[in-house]
Design a protein around this motif. Structure first.
Motif, PDB file in Angstrom:
ATOM      1  N   GLU A   9      54.095 -25.790-103.930  1.00 35.11           N
ATOM      2  CA  GLU A   9      55.547 -25.911-104.045  1.00 35.11           C
ATOM      3  C   GLU A   9      56.077 -26.903-103.014  1.00 35.11           C
ATOM      4  O   GLU A   9      56.896 -27.765-103.341  1.00 35.11           O
ATOM      5  CB  GLU A   9      56.223 -24.560-103.846  1.00 35.11           C
ATOM      6  CG  GLU A   9      56.062 -23.602-104.998  1.00 35.11           C
ATOM      7  CD  GLU A   9      56.673 -22.257-104.714  1.00 35.11           C
ATOM      8  OE1 GLU A   9      57.535 -21.829-105.502  1.00 35.11           O
ATOM      9  OE2 GLU A   9      56.290 -21.621-103.708  1.00 35.11           O
ATOM     10  N   THR A  12      54.759 -30.631-103.914  1.00 40.50           N
ATOM     11  CA  THR A  12      55.320 -31.269-105.104  1.00 40.50           C
ATOM     12  C   THR A  12      56.840 -31.232-105.158  1.00 40.50           C
ATOM     13  O   THR A  12      57.453 -32.028-105.856  1.00 40.50           O
ATOM     14  CB  THR A  12      54.797 -30.593-106.388  1.00 40.50           C
ATOM     15  OG1 THR A  12      55.242 -29.240-106.405  1.00 40.50           O
ATOM     16  CG2 THR A  12      53.290 -30.678-106.477  1.00 40.50           C
ATOM     17  N   LEU A  14      58.294 -28.852-106.561  1.00 48.53           N
ATOM     18  CA  LEU A  14      58.564 -28.123-107.803  1.00 48.53           C
ATOM     19  C   LEU A  14      58.592 -26.623-107.535  1.00 48.53           C
ATOM     20  O   LEU A  14      57.825 -26.133-106.704  1.00 48.53           O
ATOM     21  CB  LEU A  14      57.464 -28.405-108.831  1.00 48.53           C
ATOM     22  CG  LEU A  14      57.335 -29.835-109.329  1.00 48.53           C
ATOM     23  CD1 LEU A  14      56.060 -29.988-110.153  1.00 48.53           C
ATOM     24  CD2 LEU A  14      58.549 -30.214-110.147  1.00 48.53           C
ATOM     25  N   ARG A  16      57.866 -22.647-108.427  1.00 46.49           N
ATOM     26  CA  ARG A  16      56.697 -21.926-108.948  1.00 46.49           C
ATOM     27  C   ARG A  16      56.673 -21.909-110.479  1.00 46.49           C
ATOM     28  O   ARG A  16      55.640 -22.168-111.088  1.00 46.49           O
ATOM     29  CB  ARG A  16      56.733 -20.501-108.397  1.00 46.49           C
ATOM     30  CG  ARG A  16      55.711 -19.572-108.939  1.00 46.49           C
ATOM     31  CD  ARG A  16      55.940 -18.169-108.424  1.00 46.49           C
ATOM     32  NE  ARG A  16      56.066 -18.154-106.989  1.00 46.49           N
ATOM     33  CZ  ARG A  16      55.208 -17.579-106.147  1.00 46.49           C
ATOM     34  NH1 ARG A  16      54.189 -16.921-106.619  1.00 46.49           N
ATOM     35  NH2 ARG A  16      55.390 -17.634-104.855  1.00 46.49           N
ATOM     36  N   SER A  18      57.940 -23.963-112.643  1.00 43.66           N
ATOM     37  CA  SER A  18      57.626 -25.281-113.208  1.00 43.66           C
ATOM     38  C   SER A  18      56.157 -25.619-113.049  1.00 43.66           C
ATOM     39  O   SER A  18      55.549 -26.215-113.949  1.00 43.66           O
ATOM     40  CB  SER A  18      58.477 -26.363-112.549  1.00 43.66           C
ATOM     41  OG  SER A  18      59.834 -26.183-112.870  1.00 43.66           O
ATOM     42  N   ILE A  19      55.569 -25.250-111.915  1.00 46.62           N
ATOM     43  CA  ILE A  19      54.149 -25.506-111.684  1.00 46.62           C
ATOM     44  C   ILE A  19      53.314 -24.775-112.730  1.00 46.62           C
ATOM     45  O   ILE A  19      52.436 -25.375-113.368  1.00 46.62           O
ATOM     46  CB  ILE A  19      53.744 -25.090-110.258  1.00 46.62           C
ATOM     47  CG1 ILE A  19      54.413 -26.027-109.242  1.00 46.62           C
ATOM     48  CG2 ILE A  19      52.226 -25.086-110.096  1.00 46.62           C
ATOM     49  CD1 ILE A  19      54.287 -25.590-107.801  1.00 46.62           C
ATOM     50  N   LEU A  22      53.888 -26.387-116.272  1.00 49.58           N
ATOM     51  CA  LEU A  22      53.162 -27.650-116.425  1.00 49.58           C
ATOM     52  C   LEU A  22      51.665 -27.406-116.601  1.00 49.58           C
ATOM     53  O   LEU A  22      51.009 -28.071-117.411  1.00 49.58           O
ATOM     54  CB  LEU A  22      53.411 -28.565-115.221  1.00 49.58           C
ATOM     55  CG  LEU A  22      54.813 -29.153-115.113  1.00 49.58           C
ATOM     56  CD1 LEU A  22      54.991 -29.857-113.769  1.00 49.58           C
ATOM     57  CD2 LEU A  22      55.091 -30.109-116.256  1.00 49.58           C
ATOM     58  N   ARG A  53      50.523 -39.752-111.364  1.00 47.08           N
ATOM     59  CA  ARG A  53      51.967 -39.706-111.624  1.00 47.08           C
ATOM     60  C   ARG A  53      52.686 -40.833-110.929  1.00 47.08           C
ATOM     61  O   ARG A  53      53.702 -41.312-111.416  1.00 47.08           O
ATOM     62  CB  ARG A  53      52.545 -38.372-111.162  1.00 47.08           C
ATOM     63  CG  ARG A  53      52.128 -37.226-112.054  1.00 47.08           C
ATOM     64  CD  ARG A  53      52.675 -35.896-111.576  1.00 47.08           C
ATOM     65  NE  ARG A  53      54.090 -35.877-111.329  1.00 47.08           N
ATOM     66  CZ  ARG A  53      55.013 -35.465-112.196  1.00 47.08           C
ATOM     67  NH1 ARG A  53      54.642 -35.029-113.373  1.00 47.08           N
ATOM     68  NH2 ARG A  53      56.287 -35.462-111.882  1.00 47.08           N
TER      69      ARG A  53
END
Length: 55
Positions: A9, A12, A14, A16, A18-19, A22, A53
């Motif tokens: 987290e 990135t 992002l 949790r 969203s991780i 994805l 990315r």
């Protein structure tokens, strides 16, 4: 070496949810089971994913 969810987290930026979303969609490496209630992401997999990315 592995990243745990809190480290991922922070790395990135992002959340949790969203991780995990994805990873479920195949747009990010999936976690590896480390124990009964523990999971982590291989450092190399995440480093490669982050590099792809930014490229």
């Amino acid at each position: 070496m592995f990243y745990r969810i809190k480290e991922l987290e922070a790395l990135t930026g992002l959340p949790r949810s969203s991780i995990y979303r994805l990873a479920r969609e195949g747009r990010m490496p999936k976690p590896v089971k480390l124990g009964l209630r523990a999971a982590g992401w291989r450092k190399k997999d995440i480093d490669d994913w982050a590099a792809s990315r930014s490229a």
